[in-house]
Every structure is written in structure tokens, then in C-alpha cells.
Design a protein around this motif. Structure first.
Motif, PDB file in Angstrom:
ATOM      1  N   THR A  17       3.204  12.743  31.508  1.00 19.40           N
ATOM      2  CA  THR A  17       3.290  11.858  30.184  1.00 19.40           C
ATOM      3  C   THR A  17       2.665  12.529  28.915  1.00 19.40           C
ATOM      4  O   THR A  17       2.405  11.829  27.954  1.00 19.40           O
ATOM      5  CB  THR A  17       2.124  10.652  30.463  1.00 19.40           C
ATOM      6  N   GLU A  18       2.452  13.812  28.883  1.00 19.68           N
ATOM      7  CA  GLU A  18       2.000  14.395  27.936  1.00 19.68           C
ATOM      8  C   GLU A  18       2.935  14.250  26.469  1.00 19.68           C
ATOM      9  O   GLU A  18       2.130  13.937  25.595  1.00 19.68           O
ATOM     10  CB  GLU A  18       1.979  15.890  28.191  1.00 19.68           C
ATOM     11  N   ARG A  19       4.104  14.436  26.724  1.00 20.45           N
ATOM     12  CA  ARG A  19       4.995  14.418  25.459  1.00 20.45           C
ATOM     13  C   ARG A  19       4.639  12.941  24.928  1.00 20.45           C
ATOM     14  O   ARG A  19       4.531  12.755  23.488  1.00 20.45           O
ATOM     15  CB  ARG A  19       6.160  14.951  25.568  1.00 20.45           C
ATOM     16  N   ASP A  20       4.706  11.876  25.686  1.00 24.80           N
ATOM     17  CA  ASP A  20       4.474  10.562  25.157  1.00 24.80           C
ATOM     18  C   ASP A  20       3.213  10.444  24.768  1.00 24.80           C
ATOM     19  O   ASP A  20       3.116   9.826  23.448  1.00 24.80           O
ATOM     20  CB  ASP A  20       4.675   9.692  26.434  1.00 24.80           C
ATOM     21  N   GLU A  21       2.263  10.884  25.208  1.00 24.94           N
ATOM     22  CA  GLU A  21       0.715  10.846  24.413  1.00 24.94           C
ATOM     23  C   GLU A  21       0.755  11.578  23.125  1.00 24.94           C
ATOM     24  O   GLU A  21       0.235  11.110  22.307  1.00 24.94           O
ATOM     25  CB  GLU A  21      -0.129  11.358  25.322  1.00 24.94           C
ATOM     26  N   VAL A  22       1.386  12.557  23.184  1.00 21.40           N
ATOM     27  CA  VAL A  22       1.505  13.519  21.819  1.00 21.40           C
ATOM     28  C   VAL A  22       2.311  12.604  20.791  1.00 21.40           C
ATOM     29  O   VAL A  22       1.832  12.641  19.549  1.00 21.40           O
ATOM     30  CB  VAL A  22       2.258  14.758  22.031  1.00 21.40           C
ATOM     31  N   LEU A  23       3.209  12.076  21.109  1.00 25.03           N
ATOM     32  CA  LEU A  23       4.162  11.375  20.181  1.00 25.03           C
ATOM     33  C   LEU A  23       3.314  10.010  19.688  1.00 25.03           C
ATOM     34  O   LEU A  23       3.437   9.733  18.469  1.00 25.03           O
ATOM     35  CB  LEU A  23       5.519  10.931  20.656  1.00 25.03           C
ATOM     36  N   SER A  24       2.691   9.497  20.539  1.00 23.82           N
ATOM     37  CA  SER A  24       1.957   8.272  20.167  1.00 23.82           C
ATOM     38  C   SER A  24       0.624   8.557  19.171  1.00 23.82           C
ATOM     39  O   SER A  24       0.521   8.072  18.258  1.00 23.82           O
ATOM     40  CB  SER A  24       1.393   7.608  21.381  1.00 23.82           C
ATOM     41  N   ARG A  25       0.009   9.808  19.377  1.00 23.95           N
ATOM     42  CA  ARG A  25      -1.008  10.258  18.703  1.00 23.95           C
ATOM     43  C   ARG A  25      -0.365  10.795  17.413  1.00 23.95           C
ATOM     44  O   ARG A  25      -0.901  10.211  16.330  1.00 23.95           O
ATOM     45  CB  ARG A  25      -1.591  11.315  19.173  1.00 23.95           C
ATOM     46  N   SER A  26       0.835  11.188  17.235  1.00 22.85           N
ATOM     47  CA  SER A  26       1.275  11.447  16.101  1.00 22.85           C
ATOM     48  C   SER A  26       1.562  10.209  15.259  1.00 22.85           C
ATOM     49  O   SER A  26       1.429   9.980  13.927  1.00 22.85           O
ATOM     50  CB  SER A  26       2.787  12.254  16.202  1.00 22.85           C
ATOM     51  N   TRP A  27       2.369   9.147  15.832  1.00 26.96           N
ATOM     52  CA  TRP A  27       2.582   7.949  15.180  1.00 26.96           C
ATOM     53  C   TRP A  27       1.313   7.368  14.381  1.00 26.96           C
ATOM     54  O   TRP A  27       1.121   6.909  13.364  1.00 26.96           O
ATOM     55  CB  TRP A  27       2.959   6.940  16.044  1.00 26.96           C
ATOM     56  N   ALA A  28       0.103   7.449  15.508  1.00 25.98           N
ATOM     57  CA  ALA A  28      -1.397   6.820  14.809  1.00 25.98           C
ATOM     58  C   ALA A  28      -1.692   7.368  13.727  1.00 25.98           C
ATOM     59  O   ALA A  28      -2.377   6.932  12.887  1.00 25.98           O
ATOM     60  CB  ALA A  28      -1.923   6.792  16.244  1.00 25.98           C
ATOM     61  N   ALA A  29      -1.402   8.701  13.744  1.00 29.36           N
ATOM     62  CA  ALA A  29      -2.069   9.503  12.642  1.00 29.36           C
ATOM     63  C   ALA A  29      -1.122   9.648  11.371  1.00 29.36           C
ATOM     64  O   ALA A  29      -1.402  10.335  10.293  1.00 29.36           O
ATOM     65  CB  ALA A  29      -2.113  11.180  12.871  1.00 29.36           C
ATOM     66  N   GLY A  30      -0.174   8.760  11.375  1.00 26.71           N
ATOM     67  CA  GLY A  30       0.899   8.651  10.091  1.00 26.71           C
ATOM     68  C   GLY A  30       1.870   9.799  10.029  1.00 26.71           C
ATOM     69  O   GLY A  30       2.405   9.748   9.074  1.00 26.71           O
ATOM     70  N   VAL A  31       2.166  10.537  11.118  1.00 25.98           N
ATOM     71  CA  VAL A  31       3.177  11.534  11.068  1.00 25.98           C
ATOM     72  C   VAL A  31       4.215  10.972  11.571  1.00 25.98           C
ATOM     73  O   VAL A  31       4.448  10.682  12.840  1.00 25.98           O
ATOM     74  CB  VAL A  31       2.641  12.663  11.978  1.00 25.98           C
ATOM     75  N   LYS A  32       5.283  10.267  10.906  1.00 22.24           N
ATOM     76  CA  LYS A  32       6.061   9.483  11.640  1.00 22.24           C
ATOM     77  C   LYS A  32       7.624  10.093  11.714  1.00 22.24           C
ATOM     78  O   LYS A  32       8.627   9.224  11.928  1.00 22.24           O
ATOM     79  CB  LYS A  32       6.151   8.019  10.783  1.00 22.24           C
ATOM     80  N   THR A  33       7.675  11.323  11.348  1.00 27.78           N
ATOM     81  CA  THR A  33       8.969  12.047  11.456  1.00 27.78           C
ATOM     82  C   THR A  33       8.638  13.551  11.845  1.00 27.78           C
ATOM     83  O   THR A  33       7.674  14.013  11.459  1.00 27.78           O
ATOM     84  CB  THR A  33       9.988  12.032  10.115  1.00 27.78           C
TER      85      THR A  33
END
Length: 287
Positions: A17-33
Motif C-alpha cells: 500500500t506504499e504508493r497509495d499512501e504516498v498519493l493520498s499524502r500528496s493530495w492532502a498536501a495540495g499536490v494534485k498533479t
């Protein structure tokens, strides 16, 4: 909103699940692309980034686009078959760039200069054919290991990179990104003169990187991008840790401070630059 213009998302595989976790944190930080870089460990893995770009979707997950390319450290594997595969991948609409490609005389074990240059020229030709920008990898030779300096002699990777681009890519009229820009103001001036965009990574925040910071303050607002190069080059205060797209916020904040603008303005500027460079990324986003 921020855009991470260079991340190796296929490296996040230490647990299921590492990649999913990384992508979720990206979204939460406002990094959406995120632009996922398609080099893998070797050319047989170039497709991994495009696989992600075409399969990852859902609420509260960033949009992912891909590149494809053969890294100069793998130039000896730029076989006819590998180049055909690169052309196929680069033709896909979700693959928006060819890269990272270029020259690297930094390590003793890197391929010989003619091998690297031949692979670089072949990939610039492909980029020209598919009408996609290139993402340039260029590590300055003056920082090379002592044994590499013995091997490569007086050759300078940056000078060779610029010369080959002027000959084989500049006539196309297509843009290019100098990934993880690590030069000084003079280097920036030459890159900008060729129409390049300069992408700044976490090393901008390192104490000994004053030359990079001077270049970052010097560059025109319409030519700057931010990136992580994740999972590498984590910015301060996370230096030494595994980098990820969410942490591009630290690099962006440092760049904003250097330029005397707010983080919000910096985010707006770099996002617009990315969309201008890659018009197909101007999609309607979820909030």
C-alpha cells in the motif's frame, strides 16, 4: 495547488500500500498533479509510469501523467528494440514528455561517452517525431567522482548536453525541462537562452547550494517549475529521509522566499507554467 513535475512513483513498492499512501499524502498536501518519470531501473521498465498514469484514479488522488525515456546510465541498453518501445510509449496521450534523458559523466560505471551521446540523440529524434518536450538529465562533471574524472578526462557533460540539444533538438521548436537544475546563474542563462524551463528540487534548500539559489532567484517567473525527484533529494527539514510528492511544498516555500513572493503565488506561477508546457494537462479538477 502545486504540481510535482518530476517524481519516480514506480519506486514506491516497499509494501503493497506504499504508493497509495504516498498519493493520498500528496493530495492532502495540495499536490494534485504529478508527472511520473518513466525510466524504471532499465528500459524494460519504462512503461511503469504510463501504467500508473492510465490506471490511478479516484477521489482525493492526484492526476498522474507520465514520461518515458532511457536514462544516460542505461544508455548501453538503448537498443533498436528499446527505442521502438520508447516511441510507442511516447505516442500515448497520457505520456506527455520524453525523459529523463541526457548525459552523465558522474560515475565510473556509466557508459562511455559515445554510447551516451548516441542514445541521447536517438531519443531527441523520437521526441521530435512525436512532438513532445524532453526532460533533461545533466549532472555537472566538476562534481564527478575522481575515478570518473580519470575515465572521462576533460569532457564536460553540461557543455556536451547543450551542444547536442542545439544540434538535434532546438530546430524542432519544442520546449525542454532542465530537471533538478543544479547549476549557477551562468548555467541558467544558457539554458534559458535555449528556451528551457528550470525545475528546482529539494537540493535548492541545502546549505551548500547557494549557486542554485542564485539561479532560482534570477530565472524569469514564466520558466520555473518545482519537483521532488522523489524518492530522492528530500528537502530540508526532511533531508536524508525518503522523499515523496507531498514534500514539494518545502521546496516551493523556499523558492517563494528567494523570489520574494508568497507560497500561494509561487504555486500559481509554477502550475501555470506546467500547463503551458503541457497543454493537455489543463483538465477540470476535483476540489
Amino acid at each position: 495547488m502545486l504540481i510535482d513535475s518530476h517524481a519516480h512513483l514506480d519506486f514506491y513498492n516497499t509494501h503493497p500500500t506504499e504508493r497509495d499512501e504516498v498519493l493520498s499524502r500528496s493530495w492532502a498536501a495540495g499536490v494534485k498533479t504529478i508527472l511520473a518519470i518513466g525510466i524504471g531501473e532499465n528500459p524494460s521498465e519504462m512503461h511503469f509510469a504510463l501504467d500508473l498514469a492510465t490506471s490511478v484514479s479516484g477521489n482525493q488522488l492526484p492526476s498522474i501523467y507520465a514520461s518515458a525515456g532511457i536514462h544516460p546510465e542505461q544508455a548501453h541498453n538503448a537498443t533498436p528494440e528499446g527505442l521502438i518501445e520508447l516511441s510507442r510509449l511516447a505516442s500515448h496521450p497520457r505520456c506527455i514528455a520524453v525523459g529523463e534523458i541526457g548525459l552523465d559523466y558522474y560515475h565510473l560505471e556509466n557508459p562511455e561517452i559515445p554510447v551516451q551521446q548516441e542514445a541521447f540523440i536517438a531519443q531527441m529524434k523520437i521526441a521530435t517525431e512525436v512532438r513532445k518536450p524532453i526532460i533533461i538529465h545533466c549532472r555537472t562533471s566538476e562534481l564527478a567522482t575522481p575515478k570518473a574524472k580519470e575515465k572521462y578526462g576533460p569532457a564536460d557533460a553540461a557543455a556536451d548536453t547543450y551542444n547536442l540539444i542545439e544540434q538535434h533538438f532546438l530546430p524542432s521548436g519544442l520546449p525542454a525541462i532542465m530537471h533538478c537544475f543544479s547549476g549557477n546563474v551562468n548555467d541558467a542563462r544558457r539554458a534559458l537562452g535555449l528556451g528551457f524551463y528550470l525545475s528546482f528540487a529539494g537540493n535548492l534548500t541545502y546549505p551548500k547550494a547557494q549557486g542554485i539559489r542564485d539561479a532560482a532567484a534570477f530565472a524569469p517567473a514564466d520558466r520555473i517549475l518545482v519537483e521532488t525527484d522523489a524518492p530522492f533529494l528530500a528537502p530540508i527539514p526532511h533531508r536524508g529521509q525518503r522523499n515523496e510528492p507531498a514534500l514539494v511544498t518545502h521546496t516551493a516555500a523556499a523558492l517563494a522566499e528567494l523570489r520574494g513572493i508568497s507560497p500561494e503565488e509561487l504555486a500559481a506561477v509554477t502550475t501555470e507554467n506546467f500547463h503551458r508546457l503541457f497543454p493537455s494537462t489543463r483538465e477540470t479538477r476535483k476540489n
